[in-house]
Structures are given as C-alpha cells and as structure tokens.
Design an enzyme around this catalytic site. Structure first.
Site, PDB file in Angstrom:
ATOM      1  N   HIS A 532       0.783  -1.326  -0.169  1.00  0.00           N
ATOM      2  CA  HIS A 532      -0.010   0.144  -0.054  1.00  0.00           C
ATOM      3  C   HIS A 532       0.712   1.277  -0.043  1.00  0.00           C
ATOM      4  CE1 HIS A 532      -3.218  -2.397   2.265  1.00  0.00           C
ATOM      5  NE2 HIS A 532      -3.317  -2.910   0.884  1.00  0.00           N
ATOM      6  N   SER A 533       2.002   1.360  -0.678  1.00  0.00           N
ATOM      7  CA  SER A 533       2.608   2.391  -0.907  1.00  0.00           C
ATOM      8  C   SER A 533       2.149   3.670  -1.373  1.00  0.00           C
ATOM      9  CB  SER A 533       4.143   2.117  -1.868  1.00  0.00           C
ATOM     10  OG  SER A 533       4.690   0.941  -1.258  1.00  0.00           O
TER      11      SER A 533
END
Length: 604
Positions: A532-533
């Site tokens: 989930h960057s």
C-alpha cells in the site's frame, strides 16, 4: 516522431482509470499509455483470482521488487516492497480485498475539492456493489464489480463466530460504508460475481475500448524522463524495459504530448521520473549529475505504507483451504477450473479470506498495550471512532512472508494464516534515485518501518489476540512454530501442534517480559509491506513539501500532472486499490475540465 494529445508515464490502476474515462468522453483524444510491464489482457494469472500469490515468484515480470535500505528498526534487515509492473498495475496482481477508507480520511487531507462530500459520488460511480442492494454509500452501475467471490469458506465463519463470542465485538454486514469499524464482518472482493473474474482497472477501463484506435497502450516501455521546453512539459523519453524486453534494444525514443503529460507510475516510479527530469531536491539531483529544473524538495519524501505480518497455523485435515490450489495440485485445479468456466464459481474465484475486523482497542486492551501507544491513541484515534488501528483477518491457506525464501519447503498440509496490518503507522520513509558504485542508477529507498516506537505496539497486541482467536476455532490444530516468535524453551507461550482447539473460556496465554521481547524481535525480522505504498508526490502546499496542487499540477512547471497513490498527503485506513481508483476518477474530472471536455453525459 509520434505525437499524442495526452501521454501517461505509467500504466497502472490510476492511469487506466483516467485514460479510459477521457477516451470514453472524447474518443478523438489521442492518448498514449507507456507501461514498463507486460500486457495483462485475458491472461489467466491476471483474471483468475486465486492466482495472485504466483506474481511473487522469483521469475516474475509482473511486479517490481524494490529493495529498501538496511534498517536498525528491522534488526538490520533490508526490507523488500513490491509493486505492480504490468498494464493495470496493482489492480491486476493484488489480493483483491475490497476495503474503503473512512470518509474522514479524505477530509483530513484538507485539500480543496478533495473533501469526502465531493469524493463519495465518485466512489459510487466507479463500482457495481453486488453484495447488498440499496446501500446509500455504494454504487450499482460502475465498471468495477464487488462480490463475495465464488465460494464461501467455512473457516472464515469460524473466525467471525469466535471473534464475536471470545473477543466481544459485534457483527456488521458492511464495514465499507465509510464509517463503521470495530466489528467482525465479511470481506468482499474485487471479483465479478457472475464471471468469477478479477475486476481490475485494465480490463474495465482501457482494454474494453480496443475499438478506439486513438487510445494506445505501449507495454514494455520504461519512461526515463519528461521532456521540457523551458518549463512546459512537451513529451516523454522512454526505452524498452529490460525486465519485460530483455533482448530488445535499450536506446531511447521520444514521443510528443501536445496537451498534457501525466506521470502515473506509483509511489516508486513517479518521484524517480520527476527526479530524472530535474524536478526534486538539489542534493539528490546533484549527486546524480542531473541539472535541476525545479527545486521541489518534497519529491520522494513522505513515503507511507501499512505494516503487515502473516502468522501460520495448522488446521484439521478436510478443512477447505487454498493450499492444494496454491501448491499446484492438478486434479484440484482442473476440478475447480471446470466449475469456474461453467458458472464463475469455485475456489478459482477466491482469494482465501472471507472475514475481517477493522479493530480498535477497548479500555482494557489499551491498558494492556502499555504507555508507548498511549500518546498516539489520544492524539489520533481516541476522538475518531471511525478510524481503526488495524485490520485482522485470516487466509485459508499458507501465505509466506516476503522475507522468507520462496524455496522454503513446507509440508503439504492444510493451513490458515493469520494476517494483521496497522492502518496509520507514524513512521515515514522516502524514495529517491542515486548512483551505484558502477555509475548506474539505483533506488535509494527507506521504508521507515517501525522507526517510531508506537508502531510496533499494536502489532504485538494483534499477535497475541489473533492467536487466542485462532486457538479457539474448531478447525485449529496448532501453530506452525517456524512462522512464530522464538519463545524460550519452557515458556507458556511456546508454539507447537495441537489435537484440537481450547475451550472458549480458557484463560489467555500469559506472556513474560522475555516473551514480549521475542514477539517484538519477530516483528522486526518479519514485518513487511502491505503493498500500500503512497505519498511520495504529496498533494500539499509547496511550502509543506508538497509536489502537486489540488488540481494535480506539478509545482514550477506547466502541462505536467501526477495522478496515482503518490499524491496522497496522508495515509488511508484501507487496502489502497479503492483509493487508486478514486484518485483516477477525480483526476479524469480535473483533466476533462482543464481541456474543456464535458464528461457529464459519458457512459459509466
């Protein structure tokens, strides 16, 4: 030299949404998507939901392995964070988990036009919610399908039943209504309930417009930099991607954009493209021998993710899990494929997880977590009841952590993997370019994972509480000890196999200070990305290390926007596919307005 109206540097989730919406609104627009990874059109590994773990195979070309700098907070480990490397990006390789952030997360961004009341109509526009009718925050005629998948896993119901009875939390049938949390609930999926296929951005925004010759996707093309005349973006320089096209010529080519360039290469690709184009902090560019065009020190800063851990357990023989499919047992695959091809059902249309809790601690739990988390709780969570601290779930099958070798052989048994990830960790990192010893460009990536002492506390608590839940479910047959903390011999917390579950009212395991140290050490060894960057080209004021304004324009230049998860100014309490789609829908509206295109009558 080719010329287009709009060029997208990157072809992931958000790029597909924006390009697809604009092409549908004005088919005469000449739009080019440049994507480093391969095509995904109707490829089984991308459309059959159960296949998502296979994208992490060592030989993969559909994800990128981003190696972080060694971290003292991770016991000297260099963490690996992967991201999509294919048309559709993360939407074509992710775990398919449908989660939406609380509406207040977007209000917290405090960006004009991006308030939740402006975004909720777009959240509804993008989805067809097949789970429950007539829910006010859900949409029912959008391109992305949401369903319960093609098979109900009994073990996920065990997790809910024990969670409610033992953990004393209620049940809710929808915790994706933008406010409900701290309840046990089903976990819906980005799976078409009729066909059983993955519901991704590539197939549902761009591949379905193959009839339009003005919408082009060039796969296997890695964007090097944006081309400027003075400070106006006029084109893109690219090469053949060495991973997708290992035998192709690596010389550069150029395409011209008459109206706009949109950088849409994600939290890793977008800041590094900007830096290679001369946009960034002076020290970063200088060490790479790049002439600075715009001084924007926020480029590549503000890296954020969620912190995740997988914990494996044994379950009884005969329990339905994903293990035989994930091990590649041909008879099981053939049987399930036949059903899937017939009616879209079976384990092919599953990701392994049917239930979750978006967890907030109660007073007793907070007390047991100790003083290190207390300031963070009071400052951020206490008066915001819609914000969960972490998501807890189980997956019916064995999922190895990224830090464990794929070559590790495990016995061919039935497993369940506990999964928990924190949603608003305090620690942040950065993504930049640097020159390696050989003079070639490398990634200078710092995750920041667990740097803030408050971040490890909810992980330690989640390990203990999910373990208590798991050892009470009927199918429980013990812990796979190699995937747990190394407790000392004779500890009451020591792990091993079991003949069955403990009673519901069995006292909880008592952990000593030494046991707690073992759990913390384990998390420093194994905590990983949740894929989930975000945040590295933040939509903030320029003086606050912002990179883009509220209309996604890069500060200091013209005709250049960024549109992907990198623009998020702060974290979201959710799996981030929903947010990437949302950013795409909003970006499409913004660009259409800029170009004078009326999108109100466009098909959804």
């Amino acid at each position: 030299m080719s010329e287009f109206d709009i060029i997208f540097a990157g072809g992931g989730t958000t790029a597909c949404v924006v390009a697809g919406r604009l092409a549908a609104c004005d088919p005469s627009l000449r739009i080019l998507i440049l994507e480093a990874g391969p095509h995904t059109l109707n490829i089984a590994a991308h459309v059959q939901p159960y296949q998502y773990p296979f994208h992490h195979a060592p030989t993969t070309t559909t994800i990128t392995f981003n190696i972080g700098n060694p971290s003292l907070s991770l016991n000297g480990r260099s963490p690996v964070v992967t991201c999509g490397h294919c048309v559709g990006g993360g939407s074509n390789v992710n775990v398919l988990a449908y989660t939406r952030a609380p509406a207040s997360d977007f209000d917290d961004w405090a960006v004009d036009g991006w308030e939740s009341n402006n975004l909720i109509p777009l959240m509804k526009k993008l989805e067809t919610y097949e789970v429950h009718p007539n829910r006010p925050t859900h949409g029912y005629d959008g391109p992305i399908k949401i369903s319960s998948g093609g098979y109900r896993l009994g073990i996920s119901q065990e997790f809910v039943d024990v969670g409610m009875a033992y953990h004393k939390r209620p049940y809710a049938d929808d915790t994706n209504d933008l406010e409900t949390c701290n309840t046990y609930s089903p976990w819906e999926k980005y799976i078409d309930g009729t066909t059983g296929r993955r519901s991704d951005a590539a197939h549902h925004y761009v591949y379905n417009q193959a009839h339009n010759p003005n919408l082009q996707i060039w796969a296997g093309k890695r964007v090097k930099r944006i081309i400027f005349e003075d400070k106006r973006a006029v084109g893109v320089e690219f090469t053949n991607d060495p991973l997708s096209c290992p035998d192709a010529d690596q010389s550069s080519s150029t395409v011209i954009a008459s109206k706009l360039v949109v950088v849409s290469a994600g939290a890793f690709g977008s800041p590094t493209i900007l830096e290679r184009s001369g946009i960034g902090a002076e020290a970063i560019l200088k060490r790479c021998g790049i002439e600075q065009l715009v001084n924007l020190p926020g480029v590549g800063e503000n890296y954020q993710d969620h912190n995740l851990t997988f914990i494996p357990y044994f379950v009884a023989d005969g329990v339905v899990t994903m293990d035989s499919l994930w091990r590649g047992e041909k008879s099981t695959i053939q049987e399930n494929l036949a059903q899937w091809e017939s009616n879209g059902k079976s384990l092919i249309a599953q990701n392994g997880s049917d239930s979750k809790i978006k967890w907030r601690p109660d007073e007793e739990e907070l007390k047991s977590m100790g003083p290190a988390f207390e300031p963070r709780w009071k400052e951020f969570f206490q008066d915001r009841p819609d914000k969960a601290v972490a998501v807890w779930s189980i997956f019916a099958g064995y999922i190895p952590p990224l830090s464990r070798s794929p070559a590790d052989v495990i016995p061919p048994r039935s497993y369940v993997t506990a999964c928990y990830f924190t949603l608003y960790p305090v620690s942040t990192g950065s993504v930049h370019i640097k020159l390696g010893p050989d003079g070639k460009e490398e990634l200078d990536f710092t995750t920041g994972f667990l740097d803030d002492p408050s971040d490890i506390v909810p992980l330690t608590f989640a390990y203990k509480k999910t373990r208590e839940i798991l050892r009470r479910i009927p199918s429980y047959r013990g812990e796979m000890s190699t995937g747990h903390p190394r407790f000392s011999e004779g500890s009451a917390a020591s792990c091993g196999e079991a003949s069955g579950p403990v009673d519901l009212d069995t006292p909880d395991i008592v952990y000593t200070t030494e046991d707690d140290e073992a759990i913390n050490d384990f998390h420093r060894d194994y905590v990983q990305t949740t894929w989930h960057s975000l945040g590295t080209c933040a939509m903030k004021a320029e003086a606050d290390q912002g990179v883009v304004d509220a209309r996604l324009n890069v500060y200091g230049v013209t005709n250049l926007k960024v549109a992907d998860l990198s623009i998020a100014p702060s974290n979201v309490g959710s799996n981030t596919y929903s947010t990437a789609l949302l950013i795409g829908e909003k970006a499409a509206m913004i660009i259409a307005e800029d170009l004078g295109i009326d999108c109100t009558a466009c098909p959804s």
